[in-house]
Structures are given as C-alpha cells and as structure tokens.
Design a protein around this motif. Structure first.
Motif, mmCIF file in Angstrom:
data_model
loop_
_atom_site.group_PDB
_atom_site.id
_atom_site.type_symbol
_atom_site.label_atom_id
_atom_site.label_comp_id
_atom_site.label_asym_id
_atom_site.label_seq_id
_atom_site.Cartn_x
_atom_site.Cartn_y
_atom_site.Cartn_z
ATOM 1 N N PHE A 73 0.833 -1.205 0.000
ATOM 2 C CA PHE A 73 0.000 0.000 0.000
ATOM 3 C C PHE A 73 0.864 1.251 0.000
ATOM 4 O O PHE A 73 2.039 1.215 0.365
ATOM 5 N N ARG A 74 0.251 2.361 -0.386
ATOM 6 C CA ARG A 74 0.985 3.623 -0.500
ATOM 7 C C ARG A 74 1.237 4.272 0.861
ATOM 8 O O ARG A 74 2.291 4.831 1.105
ATOM 9 N N GLU A 75 0.249 4.236 1.735
ATOM 10 C CA GLU A 75 0.374 4.892 3.040
ATOM 11 C C GLU A 75 -0.490 4.169 4.065
ATOM 12 O O GLU A 75 -1.254 3.277 3.730
ATOM 13 N N HIS A 78 -5.066 4.849 5.100
ATOM 14 C CA HIS A 78 -6.178 4.072 4.570
ATOM 15 C C HIS A 78 -5.820 2.588 4.487
ATOM 16 O O HIS A 78 -6.137 1.903 3.512
ATOM 17 N N LYS A 79 -5.180 2.129 5.542
ATOM 18 C CA LYS A 79 -4.827 0.715 5.676
ATOM 19 C C LYS A 79 -5.449 0.194 6.970
ATOM 20 O O LYS A 79 -5.179 0.716 8.040
ATOM 21 N N ASN A 115 -8.241 2.512 10.720
ATOM 22 C CA ASN A 115 -6.787 2.389 10.688
ATOM 23 C C ASN A 115 -6.218 2.270 12.101
ATOM 24 O O ASN A 115 -6.974 2.176 13.075
ATOM 25 N N ASP A 125 -11.604 3.996 -0.439
ATOM 26 C CA ASP A 125 -10.349 4.559 0.075
ATOM 27 C C ASP A 125 -9.277 3.476 0.212
ATOM 28 O O ASP A 125 -8.102 3.695 -0.109
ATOM 29 N N GLN A 128 -8.051 2.376 -3.307
ATOM 30 C CA GLN A 128 -7.274 3.442 -3.952
ATOM 31 C C GLN A 128 -5.868 3.532 -3.366
ATOM 32 O O GLN A 128 -4.966 4.094 -3.987
ATOM 33 N N ASN A 129 -5.686 2.965 -2.190
ATOM 34 C CA ASN A 129 -4.406 2.998 -1.502
ATOM 35 C C ASN A 129 -3.477 1.851 -1.914
ATOM 36 O O ASN A 129 -2.312 1.810 -1.529
#
Length: 328
Positions: A73-75, A78-79, A115, A125, A128-129
């Motif tokens: 994941f990017r960040e 939103h995990k 999260n 969300d 998209q992450n």
C-alpha cells in the motif's frame, strides 16, 4: 493450469446460511467479459465495456482477475489495522503494470474499516491505496453515494451495452440473469405479478431510481432491503457516516397500510428528544416508537401506470413529503 471462472464461481453457490450473489455475479460477469474479448465478432461490445473503465484498447490489458490479493500500500492512513490484504472483486492489470479496480455491489453498502489510529474510511479509500492502482470503479445495482467520488456505474449500464448483441447465446443468458436479479432495464412496478421476486425487484428499482432523481445531497437509501414485522423497505442513511447511518427514517410498506408506500420514523432509543412531529411515545420509559406520516401513495394506483409515470409520481411525492423532514 489456472482455475477457470466457472470453477471459481462454484465456491460461491448459495447455501442455507449464505446467499453470496455479489461474488457469484462477479465471476459470471468476468467469464462473459473474457468471452467477449476473445470473440472477434463481438469486438464492438468489447471496446464499449473497456471504455467504461477508461481503457481504449484491449491490447492494453494484461489480465482480468477476480479476488486477487494485494499486500502493498501507499500509506497507512487508509490501511486497516486488522486486515493485511486487500481483495477487490475485479482487478484489471494493464501492460504498463498499472491496475484498475472494479468493486461489485448488489445488495450491500461499502465496507467500513479503521486504521491504527481508529480513523474511519471505506472500501474505495482502501482500494485506492493499493500500490500501482490507477483508478477504482464501483459497479452496483443501486446508486451508492460517496463524497467526491464519481466513478460509479450501475449494472444497467453493463446491461445496455450487452443488450446490443443479445442474439449471442452466452450474452442472452447473462442478460436473463441480470433481469432476474433486478439489474437490467427497469420495468414498471406491478404488485399483482405472480413472481414475488419480480415484484420486490420492481419496488426496489422504483424507490431507488426516484430517490436518485431527487438529488438529496446528504442522504441515500440503504442498498439492503429490510423485512421485519413493522415493515418492508429501506432505511434512509446519512452520507459520510458508517454503513448503518444515523437517521431514524424508513421508506417502504407496513402491515397497517399495506396498499400504500409509507415514510415513517423507526427509532427506539433511550435518548428521547421531544419533537412536535412525533406523536407516539412513552414519557415514563423515555422511549420513542414507530410513528408514521405522509402515507398517501397507493400501490394499486402506481400499478396502473407506465414506468415513467410511476417514477414521476414517486419523485414528486418524495420532494413534497419526505424532503421537509430531511431539511430540518
């Protein structure tokens, strides 16, 4: 050898405990989609399906897969704190390694996650992450509202494209399935139809289409149908809250007024606040009960109208009788 779509769909067969229509429909749709992509005579349909998802040429596509798992994941915002993998319904991997996600919904709302800091976010969300995801689309039976999200399609959009080639045996059968599940072109609501599921599907479609045309910016109708002793229909949810929403409003039919569509309060709570519009409550127990208002559309009257007329009457009624409550 990779598992076929028919084999993948088998595990989603209905049981006494579950009715996994979304997963089954996803597998069948991708099977039909891949069939269309591989059939030269259906190239016009293939192009239209891909363009829905901003893909200009099928040569751009490396693979279309269902239930693919992602771990990068990017960040972290939103995990989810309690879920390691993201498993979207449909993953389209392009030859440039970018990914397009299609999330399928039929009778469910978006999943809600939290999260590590207990901040709430939804399925869109989350997807998209995913690393390398270029865009996420939502494919649903009814409109699902999400603030600042415009990549929404409904199953009737898929239906209208496939309908152009309904002479094809495979496409014709898939269209029949969509019709049976209330995901094809809308037909007039007919309460005297002998097919109960068709009656329910027509009722569902009429109320959701009318609600969409009213453009209530802060509220949406639940995608899930609720059947209980006090009524059958849909809760009115507030956009931006979790999947249960916070309003006390319900739209549907109830045993007391079985030939009419009703809008009523359905809120049993211990934090009663006096409201002049609420007429039935128990002050001693501090509990408010179901109170019904604005019951003036007869199902039997709608039954004699064409679909466009039914929709027009429902929209006018919602704006006149329901909107004032939501604007309070």
């Amino acid at each position: 050898m990779s598992k076929s779509y028919i084999s993948s769909a088998f595990k989603w067969c209905s049981t006494e405990q579950t009715s996994p229509i979304e997963n089954y429909t996803t597998e069948m749709f991708v099977l039909v989609w891949e069939y269309i992509n591989s059939t030269e005579s259906l190239s016009d349909v293939a192009k239209k399906l891909l363009r829905l998802f901003n893909i200009e040429d099928k040569d751009e596509v490396r693979s279309i897969e269902t239930q693919k798992s992602y771990k990068e994941f990017r960040e972290d915002e939103h995990k989810p704190k309690d879920q390691k993998d993201a498993i979207p319904d449909i993953s389209i991997t392009l030859k440039n390694r970018k990914i397009i996600i299609v999330e399928v919904k039929i009778d469910q709302d978006l999943n809600i996650y939290y999260n590590s800091k207990d901040k709430e976010f939804d399925q869109i969300d989350f997807y998209q992450n995913i690393k390398d995801v270029e865009k996420v689309y939502l494919l649903s039976r009814d409109v699902i509202k999400k603030k600042d999200f415009l990549n929404n399609y409904r199953w009737r959009d898929i239906y209208s494209i496939l309908k152009e080639r309904e002479s094809d045996f495979i496409i014709k059968n898939f269209l029949g399935y969509l019709d049976e599940k209330g995901m094809g072109n809308p037909t007039p609501f007919n309460m005297h139809d002998n097919n109960l599921l068709k009656v329910i599907g027509g009722f569902d479609s009429l109320l959701h289409d009318a609600w969409e045309k009213c453009s209530f910016k802060k509220y949406f109708l639940s995608t899930k149908t609720y059947a209980q002793c006090d009524g059958f229909g849909f809760y009115i949810r507030e956009i931006g809250n979790d999947c249960w929403g916070t309003t006390r409003y319900f739209l549907g039919v109830n045993p007391e007024y079985e030939d009419e569509i009703s809008f009523w309060f359905d809120d049993v709570t211990n934090s009663f606040q006096e409201d002049e519009k609420l007429e039935e409550f128990d002050r001693d127990k501090n509990i408010q009960y179901i109170t019904r208002h604005n019951i003036n559309i007869k199902l039997s009257d709608l039954n004699d109208m064409k679909r466009d007329e039914q929709l027009e009457v429902m929209v006018d009624w919602l704006i006149k009788n329901v909107k004032p409550y939501l604007d309070k």
